[in-house]
Design a protein around this motif. Structure first.
Motif, PDB file in Angstrom:
ATOM      1  N   THR A  48       0.670  -1.272   0.038  1.00 28.92           N
ATOM      2  CA  THR A  48      -0.161  -0.089   0.096  1.00 28.92           C
ATOM      3  C   THR A  48       1.003   1.208  -0.103  1.00 28.92           C
ATOM      4  O   THR A  48       1.951   1.362   0.674  1.00 28.92           O
ATOM      5  CB  THR A  48      -0.936   0.073   1.456  1.00 28.92           C
ATOM      6  OG1 THR A  48      -1.754   1.121   1.254  1.00 28.92           O
ATOM      7  CG2 THR A  48      -0.299  -0.071   2.694  1.00 28.92           C
ATOM      8  N   GLY A  49       0.584   2.201  -0.847  1.00 30.78           N
ATOM      9  CA  GLY A  49       1.280   3.608  -0.595  1.00 30.78           C
ATOM     10  C   GLY A  49       2.458   3.420  -1.602  1.00 30.78           C
ATOM     11  O   GLY A  49       3.281   4.577  -1.612  1.00 30.78           O
ATOM     12  N   ARG A 192      14.206   1.507  -0.510  1.00 33.69           N
ATOM     13  CA  ARG A 192      14.548   2.075  -1.465  1.00 33.69           C
ATOM     14  C   ARG A 192      15.117   3.549  -0.534  1.00 33.69           C
ATOM     15  O   ARG A 192      14.469   4.643  -0.630  1.00 33.69           O
ATOM     16  CB  ARG A 192      13.627   2.793  -2.521  1.00 33.69           C
ATOM     17  CG  ARG A 192      12.293   2.753  -2.250  1.00 33.69           C
ATOM     18  CD  ARG A 192      11.318   3.064  -3.303  1.00 33.69           C
ATOM     19  NE  ARG A 192      11.490   4.161  -4.047  1.00 33.69           N
ATOM     20  CZ  ARG A 192      10.509   4.807  -4.450  1.00 33.69           C
ATOM     21  NH1 ARG A 192       9.269   4.472  -4.481  1.00 33.69           N
ATOM     22  NH2 ARG A 192      10.730   6.151  -5.043  1.00 33.69           N
TER      23      ARG A 192
END
Ligand SMILES: Nc1ncnc2c1ncn2[C@@H]1O[C@H](COP(=O)(O)OP(=O)(O)OP(=O)(O)O)[C@@H](O)[C@H]1O
Ligand SMILES: [Mg+2]
Length: 332
Positions: A48-49, A192
């Motif tokens: 999600t997101g 990341r």
């Protein structure tokens, strides 16, 4: 002068309007560019997101279909019996409340793109109809006895583990094979780390501009806090945290407490990567160096000699550092 003009968001975003230079993320964008111009069905995966809808929209915008509709449906938001209706439409009297015929989203997306968000939520029956549609672009509105055709590109997305769903028999394996030609797997934000500060800077710019405030800077402790947090809600959560900080703070420098990300409930995520002390330290130092060099260059209008002087570094050593971070060409 507003701080937004000192650091425009466009410096951080790529031509697709997305922030990110992490190798895994850039790899997704490159694949995305390769499939955008085709009619291939695309499957966007990620927690999600992580930006699945943003990527789906970018695929559409880079395709020849860009001038036609991009129609999104959240398959999980509607009761099972309504999804098919919504997708394929129905005839008058197809069911009790159907007082008139209605075309579905497939028809609205003619010539364009249909984005099926949370595709794993479709019932097995509707999955079968979707499979048929993907095979020859034919479908039947509910209650209609003829087959219609549509020229629609399909992009599906999910944050679910489809492999697991196939084992549980709640997701059809044949549909999976049909939609998984081009899979774009978005990395979680904790995978990341090099994108956390550029994204934070982007959202600082965006929200300060929207609120008519000067863009605040991040204290060293705030940088560390943002880097060390696990971001279970990914980019969306980061944006919310930055928005909150900009909204409620009038100081020019933001501190860790401004982001409201210390709630221990968020640290219970079992997927969180647990770097060793040295790894965590190396990442923070790397990000600090990149951010420092970017700022000092900007403050000196790209003049490397002046920037090196301000940083207290010998010019050649400073240039090596710039090269290490791919900033060498940005000086004057
Ligand atoms: N690389 C990025 N650059 C800038 N903004 C981003 C980026 N990735 C995501 N966002 C922003 O983060 C928010 C969440 O993105 P999006 O809605 O695409 O996520 P999602 O994966 O579809 O989430 P969900 O699974 O909850 O539906 C949006 O406001 C989006 O604009
Ligand atoms: Mg989404």
């Amino acid at each position: 002068m507003t701080t937004t003009s000192q650091c425009p968001s466009t410096e951080l975003t790529n031509p697709l309007g997305m922030v990110g230079r992490n190798a895994g993320f850039v790899d997704v964008l490159q694949k995305m560019m390769m499939v955008a111009h085709t009619k291939t069905t695309v499957l966007v995966l990620g927690e999600t997101g992580t930006g699945k809808e943003l990527v789906a929209k970018a695929v559409h915008d880079r395709s020849e279909r860009a001038s036609r509709a991009f129609v999104a449906i959240n398959c999980g938001a509607l009761p099972e019996h309504l999804v098919e209706n919504e997708l394929f439409g129905h005839t008058k009297g197809a069911y009790t409340d159907a007082s008139k015929a209605a075309s579905g989203l497939v028809a609205s997306a003619e010539g364009g793109t249909l984005f099926l968000d949370e595709v794993d939520s479709l019932s097995v029956g509707t999955q079968g109809k979707l499979l048929r549609f993907l095979q020859d672009r034919s479908y039947r509105p509910v209650g209609y006895d003829k087959t219609l055709h549509a020229d629609v590109r399909v992009i599906a997305a999910t944050n679910a583990n489809l492999g697991q769903k196939i084992v549980e028999r709640s997701f059809r394996e044949d549909l999976y094979y049909r939609i998984s030609v081009a899979v774009l797997q978005l990395p979680a934000l904790r995978e990341r780390l090099d994108d956390i500060l550029p994204l934070a800077q982007h959202f600082l710019n965006v929200h300060a501009l929207a609120l008519g405030k000067a863009v605040p800077t991040l204290s060293a402790k705030a940088v560390t806090a943002l880097m060390q947090y696990s971001w279970p809600g990914n980019v969306r959560e980061l944006e919310t945290a930055v928005h909150r900080a900009v909204l409620f703070t009038n100081r020019t420098k933001l501190e860790p407490g401004d982001f409201g990300i210390t709630n221990p409930i968020f640290h219970m995520d079992k997927h969180i990567e647990k770097p060793t002390f040295s790894e965590a330290k190396a990442r923070v130092v790397t990000e600090f160096e990149r951010q420092y060099l970017t700022n000092v260059l900007r403050e000196n209008g790209g003049n490397v000699t002046k920037a090196a002087h301000q940083a207290g570094k010998e010019r050649r050593c400073f240039q090596r550092l710039l090269a290490k971070y791919g900033l060498a060409g940005q000086g004057g």
